[in-house]
Write a protein that holds these residues in place. Structure first.
Motif, PDB file in Angstrom:
ATOM      1  N   PHE A   1     -17.513 -13.511 -55.516  1.00  0.00           N
ATOM      2  CA  PHE A   1     -16.345 -14.309 -55.056  1.00  0.00           C
ATOM      3  C   PHE A   1     -15.169 -13.194 -55.640  1.00  0.00           C
ATOM      4  N   THR A   2     -15.496 -12.042 -56.143  1.00  0.00           N
ATOM      5  CA  THR A   2     -14.425 -10.930 -56.079  1.00  0.00           C
ATOM      6  C   THR A   2     -14.562  -9.783 -55.327  1.00  0.00           C
ATOM      7  N   PHE A   3     -15.560  -9.515 -54.609  1.00  0.00           N
ATOM      8  CA  PHE A   3     -15.615  -8.438 -53.964  1.00  0.00           C
ATOM      9  C   PHE A   3     -16.250  -8.682 -52.515  1.00  0.00           C
ATOM     10  N   MET A   4     -17.024  -9.940 -52.240  1.00  0.00           N
ATOM     11  CA  MET A   4     -17.567 -10.047 -50.900  1.00  0.00           C
ATOM     12  C   MET A   4     -16.618 -10.775 -50.057  1.00  0.00           C
ATOM     13  N   PRO A   5     -16.297 -10.215 -48.685  1.00  0.00           N
ATOM     14  CA  PRO A   5     -15.781 -11.038 -47.672  1.00  0.00           C
ATOM     15  C   PRO A   5     -16.391 -12.186 -47.553  1.00  0.00           C
ATOM     16  N   MET A   6     -15.632 -13.279 -46.562  1.00  0.00           N
ATOM     17  CA  MET A   6     -16.294 -14.494 -46.486  1.00  0.00           C
ATOM     18  C   MET A   6     -17.720 -14.408 -46.093  1.00  0.00           C
ATOM     19  N   TYR A   7     -17.822 -13.849 -44.914  1.00  0.00           N
ATOM     20  CA  TYR A   7     -18.897 -13.911 -43.926  1.00  0.00           C
ATOM     21  C   TYR A   7     -20.174 -13.225 -44.888  1.00  0.00           C
TER      22      TYR A   7
ATOM     23  N   ALA B   1     -10.366 -10.925 -52.247  1.00  0.00           N
ATOM     24  CA  ALA B   1     -11.574 -10.173 -52.106  1.00  0.00           C
ATOM     25  C   ALA B   1     -11.416  -8.698 -51.050  1.00  0.00           C
ATOM     26  N   ALA B   2     -10.611  -9.035 -50.279  1.00  0.00           N
ATOM     27  CA  ALA B   2     -10.506  -7.652 -49.500  1.00  0.00           C
ATOM     28  C   ALA B   2      -9.495  -6.799 -50.283  1.00  0.00           C
ATOM     29  N   ALA B   3      -8.869  -7.028 -51.233  1.00  0.00           N
ATOM     30  CA  ALA B   3      -7.734  -6.130 -51.875  1.00  0.00           C
ATOM     31  C   ALA B   3      -8.531  -4.945 -52.687  1.00  0.00           C
ATOM     32  N   PRO B   4      -7.944  -4.084 -53.179  1.00  0.00           N
ATOM     33  CA  PRO B   4      -8.359  -2.865 -53.619  1.00  0.00           C
ATOM     34  C   PRO B   4      -8.456  -2.928 -55.228  1.00  0.00           C
ATOM     35  N   VAL B   5      -9.455  -2.390 -55.847  1.00  0.00           N
ATOM     36  CA  VAL B   5      -9.953  -2.819 -57.192  1.00  0.00           C
ATOM     37  C   VAL B   5      -8.510  -2.765 -58.174  1.00  0.00           C
ATOM     38  N   ALA B   6      -7.450  -1.888 -57.839  1.00  0.00           N
ATOM     39  CA  ALA B   6      -6.147  -1.765 -58.672  1.00  0.00           C
ATOM     40  C   ALA B   6      -5.620  -2.940 -58.349  1.00  0.00           C
ATOM     41  N   ALA B   7      -5.566  -3.428 -57.187  1.00  0.00           N
ATOM     42  CA  ALA B   7      -4.677  -4.686 -56.868  1.00  0.00           C
ATOM     43  C   ALA B   7      -5.460  -5.936 -57.622  1.00  0.00           C
ATOM     44  N   LYS B   8      -6.853  -5.871 -57.314  1.00  0.00           N
ATOM     45  CA  LYS B   8      -7.372  -7.280 -58.110  1.00  0.00           C
ATOM     46  C   LYS B   8      -7.142  -7.107 -59.710  1.00  0.00           C
ATOM     47  N   LEU B   9      -6.825  -6.069 -60.173  1.00  0.00           N
ATOM     48  CA  LEU B   9      -6.652  -5.967 -61.620  1.00  0.00           C
ATOM     49  C   LEU B   9      -5.322  -6.335 -62.025  1.00  0.00           C
ATOM     50  N   ALA B  10      -4.386  -6.297 -61.076  1.00  0.00           N
ATOM     51  CA  ALA B  10      -3.054  -6.674 -61.288  1.00  0.00           C
ATOM     52  C   ALA B  10      -2.635  -8.005 -60.868  1.00  0.00           C
ATOM     53  N   ASP B  11      -3.635  -8.469 -60.282  1.00  0.00           N
ATOM     54  CA  ASP B  11      -3.326  -9.958 -59.564  1.00  0.00           C
ATOM     55  C   ASP B  11      -3.950 -10.983 -60.501  1.00  0.00           C
ATOM     56  N   PHE B  12      -3.163 -11.471 -61.743  1.00  0.00           N
ATOM     57  CA  PHE B  12      -3.858 -12.261 -62.327  1.00  0.00           C
ATOM     58  C   PHE B  12      -4.136 -13.754 -61.876  1.00  0.00           C
ATOM     59  N   ALA B  13      -3.174 -14.079 -60.964  1.00  0.00           N
ATOM     60  CA  ALA B  13      -3.381 -15.253 -60.166  1.00  0.00           C
ATOM     61  C   ALA B  13      -4.462 -15.606 -59.402  1.00  0.00           C
ATOM     62  N   GLY B  14      -4.837 -14.433 -58.862  1.00  0.00           N
ATOM     63  CA  GLY B  14      -6.020 -14.094 -57.942  1.00  0.00           C
ATOM     64  C   GLY B  14      -7.424 -14.257 -58.980  1.00  0.00           C
ATOM     65  N   GLN B  15      -7.220 -13.475 -60.077  1.00  0.00           N
ATOM     66  CA  GLN B  15      -8.445 -13.713 -60.959  1.00  0.00           C
ATOM     67  C   GLN B  15      -8.748 -14.995 -61.225  1.00  0.00           C
ATOM     68  N   ARG B  16      -7.505 -15.787 -61.664  1.00  0.00           N
ATOM     69  CA  ARG B  16      -7.698 -17.392 -62.038  1.00  0.00           C
ATOM     70  C   ARG B  16      -8.277 -18.024 -60.820  1.00  0.00           C
ATOM     71  N   ARG B  17      -8.268 -17.806 -59.694  1.00  0.00           N
ATOM     72  CA  ARG B  17      -8.501 -18.576 -58.417  1.00  0.00           C
ATOM     73  C   ARG B  17     -10.156 -18.173 -58.450  1.00  0.00           C
ATOM     74  N   MET B  18     -10.241 -17.002 -58.639  1.00  0.00           N
ATOM     75  CA  MET B  18     -11.663 -16.543 -58.635  1.00  0.00           C
ATOM     76  C   MET B  18     -12.599 -17.223 -59.521  1.00  0.00           C
ATOM     77  N   LEU B  19     -11.902 -17.302 -60.810  1.00  0.00           N
ATOM     78  CA  LEU B  19     -12.835 -17.896 -61.812  1.00  0.00           C
ATOM     79  C   LEU B  19     -12.767 -19.550 -61.542  1.00  0.00           C
ATOM     80  N   ALA B  20     -11.956 -19.997 -61.038  1.00  0.00           N
ATOM     81  CA  ALA B  20     -11.777 -21.369 -60.705  1.00  0.00           C
ATOM     82  C   ALA B  20     -13.114 -21.663 -59.652  1.00  0.00           C
TER      83      ALA B  20
END
Length: 448
Positions: A196-202, A117-136
């Protein structure tokens, strides 16, 4: 020349280093930001995320309820008991339970969720494992948590507010589940993906609550000022939850839509119950007084009950005409008038006229008059999840085969159900009443 070049490099490096003055300036700017209202909220949310989420959800839910009652349902008085109940639901469930799910539980199930969630958008787009965790997380929230926990709890709380039992609420949810979940996913799957993609936990809980509040305001604005939509308290109440059905039903496409044009919410409406000794001209005298004072009789039921004539009338009038009419009716000789203000454009949960009728029958009962007949009959219907639409009861003298006269009770009513029922169980209960009270009971089911 080498010394000159070296001196230039040293000078450039010194220029890049922050001075004491610049550091003090940054600190001042930071302090100013943190003392601004939004900065204070952000700091509180970071340092006390659980408490902030609970209080924020409680306030949001209370405000949403107030907004719905005043702008959507157009109530003359706010029901603060209802408001407090839903505020408590927002505090405990929307703030507490959902925070526990979204932050501690999801953080353990998906340890890298916060970093994603804290990573830049470009890093999110390249992080396929992170995208799968977000969708889960989205799947667990929308397809497990809400169907199995959120909606049952919400319906149970809502039914308690309306005077029912939690199990009645669960049964309503089972009936509305498909419609509720489809409406939920249309709005909240995209919102949860953003959360779950952009918001910090709090900020996960505040995001959900804010999205819900914006949606409630939109619905209130659309429905509060339009005469082409009919208010439905069941739908309105579900806006308090941060999910709910969240859809606008246009009544012109439903069987009860014609009532929208019958009832003008700008007029005052009263339910008049007028009683008095029956005589020739009773009804004419009563209705003439209503019409003369500018009243409009929208619905009426009139009958003789135990030697007293009873008239129930739904009357509409302009506010100034209503005051005059009620004063004039109170002066009618030989008539006792009871007045109850009402808003007939608000539907009742107890009789969902738009719902599909699953069972419709006529009930005929006759036999010696005894105490508790209607109570036993109504209990048999209630236990079978059957609604009594109309019921009339009359006493008469009945001559038996041996020539003896006795008081006889004749009952006729209509019963219905808006869900599938066990007709056999209903008939068995009615048969038990028939035997216990020496009655003749007939149930005639209407053809669909």
């Amino acid at each position: 020349s080498e010394r000159v070049g070296r001196g230039r490099e040293i000078g450039a490096e010194a220029a890049r280093q922050p001075t004491a003055a610049s550091l003090r300036g940054c600190a001042v700017v930071r302090r100013r930001k943190e003392t601004m209202p939004l900065g204070v909220l952000a700091r509180v949310a970071r340092t006390h995320p659980f408490k902030f989420g609970c209080v924020f959800s409680c306030a949001k839910t209370s405000f949403s309820d107030w907004l719905v009652q005043t702008a959507v349902e157009r109530r003359e008085r706010v029901d603060w008991r209802r408001n407090g109940t839903f505020a408590l639901f927002g505090l405990v469930y929307l703030g507490g339970v959902q925070y526990t799910l979204y932050v501690p539980i999801f953080s353990r199930l998906f340890p890298a969720a916060e970093a994603f969630a804290a990573a830049p958008v470009a890093a999110k787009l390249a992080d396929f494992a992170g995208q799968r965790r977000m969708l889960a997380q989205v799947v667990l929230d929308q397809f497990v948590h809400h169907p199995l926990a959120y909606f049952p709890c919400f319906y149970a709380i809502k039914e308690l507010v309306n005077g029912g039992s939690p199990m009645d609420g669960v049964r309503k949810y089972q009936k509305n589940m498909s419609e509720d979940l489809v409406a939920l996913w249309k709005i909240w799957v995209p919102s949860t993906i953003i959360n779950f993609t952009f918001m910090p936990m709090y900020l996960r809980i505040p995001w959900v609550a804010t999205t819900s509040l914006v949606w409630t305001c939109i619905l209130s604005a659309m429905r509060g000022g339009s005469d082409t939509f009919e208010t439905d308290p069941e739908v309105a109440e579900e806006f308090f939850g941060n999910q709910g059905r969240a859809r606008l039903r246009m009544k012109l496409t439903h069987p009860a839509a014609e009532r929208t044009s019958l009832y003008n919410s700008a007029d005052e409406h009263v339910l008049l119950t007028v009683t008095g000794h029956d005589r020739v001209g009773y009804i004419n005298e009563l209705t003439a007084e209503v019409v003369t004072c500018g009243g409009d009789i929208l619905d009426a039921r009139m009958y003789k009950l135990g030697g007293v004539f009873v008239a129930n009338m739904l009357v509409a009038a302009k506010p100034d005409s209503m005051t005059k009419m009620l004063k004039s009716l109170s002066d009618l000789e030989g008539m006792q008038v009871n007045v109850q203000k009402t808003q007939p454009w608000l539907e009742s949960d107890a009789s969902p006229e738009e719902a599909e009728l699953h069972f419709n029958a006529t009930l005929h009962v006759a036999g010696p008059d005894k105490e508790g007949i209607i109570e036993r009959l109504s209990a048999a219907c209630k236990e079978s999840r059957v609604d009594i639409g109309q019921l009339s009861c009359a006493l008469e003298w009945h001559r038996s085969a041996d020539g003896v006269f006795q008081k006889w009770c004749a009952i006729k009513g209509s019963v219905r159900a808006y869900e599938d029922i066990d007709e056999g169980a209903l008939r068995r209960r009615l048969t038990a009443v028939e035997k216990d009270m020496d009655l003749t009971v007939r149930l005639s089911v209407a053809e669909s």
